[in-house]
Motif scaffolding. Structure first.
Motif: not given
Length: 111
Positions: A38-54
């Motif tokens: 039920d989350v925005s698909a872009l939230q998953i994109v953001f989470a993946l990008t944030s994980a890569g940066a972390a």
């Protein structure tokens, strides 16, 4: 977007990316979409990008593969979100991606 939920998503992505388990890495996006439909698909994109940066910020060299995979998954997922938006689906939810993958582009289902 709930901060705690986003933190969970980033944590799941980090665990998968750094696990050393290729099957777990390949299924990461599918697992995230299934767990949070039920989350925005872009939230998953953001989470993946944030994980890569972390990964990059925390571990630096030696984890380039994990960083690159996170960014690649985010980029390919973004393309799917864009395709759905162009088809008139807005906002795109994670559950919409599952339907799209079954009907149009099985990339994330076949990883």
């Amino acid at each position: 977007m709930k901060a705690a939920e986003l933190d969970e998503m980033i944590e799941l992505a980090l665990e998968a990316l750094l696990s050393g388990d290729d099957a777990r890495r390949r299924g990461l996006v599918r697992a995230m979409v299934t767990r949070w439909p039920d989350v925005s698909a872009l939230q998953i994109v953001f989470a993946l990008t944030s994980a890569g940066a972390a990964v990059e910020d925390t571990f630096g060299s030696g984890t380039e593969g994990a960083q690159a995979l996170a960014y690649k998954l985010a980029a390919v997922l973004s393309a799917d979100v864009f395709a759905l938006q162009e088809m008139g689906r807005c906002p795109v939810k994670a559950r919409d991606l599952l339907h799209f993958w079954r009907r149009v582009d099985p990339y994330f289902l076949s990883l």
